[in-house]
Write a protein that holds these residues in place. Structure first.
Motif, PDB file in Angstrom:
ATOM      1  N   GLY A 158       0.921  -1.190  -0.304  1.00 34.53           N
ATOM      2  CA  GLY A 158       0.552  -0.272  -0.608  1.00 34.53           C
ATOM      3  C   GLY A 158       1.354   0.781  -0.320  1.00 34.53           C
ATOM      4  O   GLY A 158       0.725   2.250  -0.932  1.00 34.53           O
ATOM      5  N   VAL A 159       1.894   1.063   0.792  1.00 41.45           N
ATOM      6  CA  VAL A 159       2.784   2.381   0.468  1.00 41.45           C
ATOM      7  C   VAL A 159       3.622   2.393  -1.156  1.00 41.45           C
ATOM      8  O   VAL A 159       3.720   3.328  -1.378  1.00 41.45           O
ATOM      9  N   HIS A 160       3.366   1.670  -1.302  1.00 37.09           N
ATOM     10  CA  HIS A 160       4.389   1.623  -3.362  1.00 37.09           C
ATOM     11  C   HIS A 160       3.360   1.674  -3.509  1.00 37.09           C
ATOM     12  O   HIS A 160       3.923   2.782  -4.745  1.00 37.09           O
ATOM     13  N   ARG A 161       1.945   1.605  -3.326  1.00 39.65           N
ATOM     14  CA  ARG A 161       0.887   2.422  -3.571  1.00 39.65           C
ATOM     15  C   ARG A 161       1.184   3.732  -3.981  1.00 39.65           C
ATOM     16  O   ARG A 161       0.612   4.814  -4.925  1.00 39.65           O
ATOM     17  N   ALA A 162       1.442   4.255  -2.707  1.00 42.80           N
ATOM     18  CA  ALA A 162       0.546   6.219  -2.030  1.00 42.80           C
ATOM     19  C   ALA A 162       1.743   6.242  -3.052  1.00 42.80           C
ATOM     20  O   ALA A 162       1.734   7.539  -3.439  1.00 42.80           O
ATOM     21  N   LEU A 163       2.929   6.337  -3.183  1.00 47.26           N
ATOM     22  CA  LEU A 163       4.225   6.862  -3.190  1.00 47.26           C
ATOM     23  C   LEU A 163       5.227   5.453  -4.515  1.00 47.26           C
ATOM     24  O   LEU A 163       6.069   5.253  -4.240  1.00 47.26           O
ATOM     25  N   PRO A 164       4.462   5.342  -5.779  1.00 47.61           N
ATOM     26  CA  PRO A 164       5.284   5.290  -6.608  1.00 47.61           C
ATOM     27  C   PRO A 164       6.440   5.289  -7.397  1.00 47.61           C
ATOM     28  O   PRO A 164       6.901   4.583  -7.724  1.00 47.61           O
ATOM     29  N   SER A 165       7.026   6.839  -6.899  1.00 50.27           N
ATOM     30  CA  SER A 165       7.778   6.578  -7.285  1.00 50.27           C
ATOM     31  C   SER A 165       9.263   6.803  -6.652  1.00 50.27           C
ATOM     32  O   SER A 165      10.469   7.104  -6.701  1.00 50.27           O
ATOM     33  N   LEU A 166       8.494   6.298  -5.873  1.00 46.84           N
ATOM     34  CA  LEU A 166       9.183   6.671  -4.763  1.00 46.84           C
ATOM     35  C   LEU A 166      10.736   4.429  -4.665  1.00 46.84           C
ATOM     36  O   LEU A 166      10.211   3.440  -4.723  1.00 46.84           O
ATOM     37  N   THR A 167      12.105   5.073  -5.141  1.00 44.42           N
ATOM     38  CA  THR A 167      12.928   3.849  -5.627  1.00 44.42           C
ATOM     39  C   THR A 167      13.914   4.173  -4.672  1.00 44.42           C
ATOM     40  O   THR A 167      14.287   4.535  -4.222  1.00 44.42           O
ATOM     41  N   GLY A 168      14.445   2.652  -4.473  1.00 44.27           N
ATOM     42  CA  GLY A 168      15.292   1.752  -3.620  1.00 44.27           C
ATOM     43  C   GLY A 168      14.901   1.384  -1.940  1.00 44.27           C
ATOM     44  O   GLY A 168      14.169   1.646  -1.923  1.00 44.27           O
ATOM     45  N   VAL A 169      16.007   2.476  -1.404  1.00 46.17           N
ATOM     46  CA  VAL A 169      15.162   1.960   0.401  1.00 46.17           C
ATOM     47  C   VAL A 169      14.950   2.882   0.719  1.00 46.17           C
ATOM     48  O   VAL A 169      14.801   3.990   0.710  1.00 46.17           O
ATOM     49  N   ALA A 170      13.716   2.396   1.963  1.00 40.16           N
ATOM     50  CA  ALA A 170      12.902   3.264   2.806  1.00 40.16           C
ATOM     51  C   ALA A 170      12.311   2.709   3.797  1.00 40.16           C
ATOM     52  O   ALA A 170      12.762   1.515   3.279  1.00 40.16           O
ATOM     53  N   CYS A 171      11.637   3.150   4.588  1.00 43.55           N
ATOM     54  CA  CYS A 171      11.440   2.422   5.591  1.00 43.55           C
ATOM     55  C   CYS A 171      10.100   2.948   6.251  1.00 43.55           C
ATOM     56  O   CYS A 171      10.108   4.170   6.396  1.00 43.55           O
ATOM     57  N   PHE A 172       9.665   1.664   7.024  1.00 39.28           N
ATOM     58  CA  PHE A 172       8.033   3.093   7.843  1.00 39.28           C
ATOM     59  C   PHE A 172       7.783   2.465   8.889  1.00 39.28           C
ATOM     60  O   PHE A 172       8.431   1.129   9.392  1.00 39.28           O
ATOM     61  N   GLN A 173       7.400   3.537  10.007  1.00 39.39           N
ATOM     62  CA  GLN A 173       6.879   2.834  11.174  1.00 39.39           C
ATOM     63  C   GLN A 173       5.857   2.317  11.159  1.00 39.39           C
ATOM     64  O   GLN A 173       5.187   3.015  11.071  1.00 39.39           O
ATOM     65  N   VAL A 174       5.339   1.155  12.585  1.00 40.84           N
ATOM     66  CA  VAL A 174       3.828   0.744  12.505  1.00 40.84           C
ATOM     67  C   VAL A 174       3.997   0.410  13.957  1.00 40.84           C
ATOM     68  O   VAL A 174       4.417   0.366  14.823  1.00 40.84           O
ATOM     69  N   ILE A 175       2.646   0.491  14.844  1.00 41.99           N
ATOM     70  CA  ILE A 175       2.238   0.203  15.672  1.00 41.99           C
ATOM     71  C   ILE A 175       0.636  -0.781  15.775  1.00 41.99           C
ATOM     72  O   ILE A 175      -0.212  -0.283  14.950  1.00 41.99           O
ATOM     73  N   ASP A 176       1.579  -1.503  15.911  1.00 40.10           N
ATOM     74  CA  ASP A 176       0.530  -2.856  16.409  1.00 40.10           C
ATOM     75  C   ASP A 176      -0.952  -2.633  17.485  1.00 40.10           C
ATOM     76  O   ASP A 176      -0.571  -3.425  18.873  1.00 40.10           O
ATOM     77  N   ASP A 177      -1.387  -1.354  17.662  1.00 44.64           N
ATOM     78  CA  ASP A 177      -2.224  -1.850  18.664  1.00 44.64           C
ATOM     79  C   ASP A 177      -3.548  -2.795  18.269  1.00 44.64           C
ATOM     80  O   ASP A 177      -4.064  -3.310  17.682  1.00 44.64           O
ATOM     81  N   PRO A 178      -3.757  -2.687  19.383  1.00 44.54           N
ATOM     82  CA  PRO A 178      -4.008  -4.310  20.172  1.00 44.54           C
ATOM     83  C   PRO A 178      -5.637  -4.251  19.728  1.00 44.54           C
ATOM     84  O   PRO A 178      -6.748  -5.461  19.956  1.00 44.54           O
TER      85      PRO A 178
END
Length: 305
Positions: free
Chosen positions: A223-243
């Motif tokens: 989904g992140v890739h769909r939102a930012l299709p021109s992003l290439t190479g290395v990236a990272c994102f943070q997630v909190i897994d709320d119960p």
């Protein structure tokens, strides 16, 4: 990072020279460990990008790898100049940098692409509708990084009338935090998704972590890739897994994350894959990394004299 690139070059059998830059290279551990080091202005100085371009031109550099958020836009604005010099600067387009450097805009773009994010409001909107997010609320600078300026407010009465910089207010999430590292090849294909649990954090960087495989994290990365299709190479994102709410993306870094060496050790060798691309070698990017690899960081020292 230097060790990862050196190991990658050894594996590929190519000669590698690492040049490092810092405002005060004599006081930089990375500069001390590099093959050569250069003094450059602060990355918010108008002359910063030209200083990097001069180093690239004078030393025939093939790849430029920024490591902090605040230098991304300066380098993205002159990416064509790097290309003319025959160098690849590992940075996304200015449009992508504008999004990921604005946490409010990041949330809006991801939500539009179907990526799960916490509800977010600006200061005025929260004052107008105090119960829109529930309480407590989590606050952070819209352009912040490295855990700077994070705050939790328990009630509307605690909220200041003004802030020194634009702030984003979000639902307060509970649960474990993860970093999801991703690699998109030069053709725009998402090749690798490597989540790791952030077991312990220090100054915004993971100090203890462990790789995990989860299909839902892979779907979020798509989904992140769909939102930012021109992003290439290395990236990272943070997630909190709320119960209660489930995983929610809280921010994106369009660069190598501080915890990248864990992914590299687990088999997701982003540094090697970038070297392959700039060297004209076939890209061997894959998703065959090892789960349950643990990283325990500690301080070390470099001595001079």
């Amino acid at each position: 990072m230097l060790q990862c690139f050196r190991s990658a070059a050894d594996h590929l059998g190519i000669q590698l020279e690492i040049l490092a830059c810092d405002l005060a290279p004599d006081l930089s551990a990375a500069c001390a460990a590099a093959d050569r080091a250069f003094a450059v202005p602060r990355c918010d100085d108008p002359s910063y990008a030209n200083a990097i371009l001069d180093i690239v031109r004078d030393n025939r550099v093939d790849l430029v790898v920024p490591t902090i958020d605040t230098e991304l836009m300066a380098l993205a604005c002159v990416s064509d100049a790097f290309t003319q010099l025959g160098a690849r600067v590992h940075v996304a387009s200015t449009e992508v940098i504008e999004i990921v450097r604005d946490k409010r805009l990041t949330s809006e773009m991801l939500e539009a692409a179907g990526v799960p994010v916490p509800k977010s409001l600006g200061h005025e909107a929260l004052l107008s509708d105090p119960d829109a997010l529930g309480w407590p609320v989590f606050a952070k600078p819209s352009g912040g990084s490295a855990s700077r300026g994070l705050q939790v407010f328990q009630a509307i009465e605690e909220l200041p009338g003004r802030f020194e910089e634009p702030m984003v207010f979000q639902q307060f999430l509970r649960g474990p935090e993860y970093t999801i590292n991703m690699f998109v090849d030069s053709g725009g294909s998402l090749r690798t998704v490597v989540p790791h649990l952030r077991i312990q954090i220090r100054a915004g960087e993971v100090e203890k972590g462990r790789t995990v495989r989860r299909d839902d994290f892979r779907q979020i990365a798509e989904g992140v890739h769909r939102a930012l299709p021109s992003l290439t190479g290395v990236a990272c994102f943070q997630v909190i897994d709320d119960p209660e709410l489930g995983p929610r993306v809280i921010e994106i870094n369009a660069r190598f994350g501080g915890g990248y060496p864990l992914a590299d050790h687990a088999g997701a060798r982003f540094a090697q894959w970038l070297l392959e691309e700039v060297s004209g070698l076939p890209c061997s990017a894959n998703d065959d990394w090892r789960e349950n690899v643990k990283m325990l960081r500690y301080d070390s020292a470099i001595y001079d004299g």
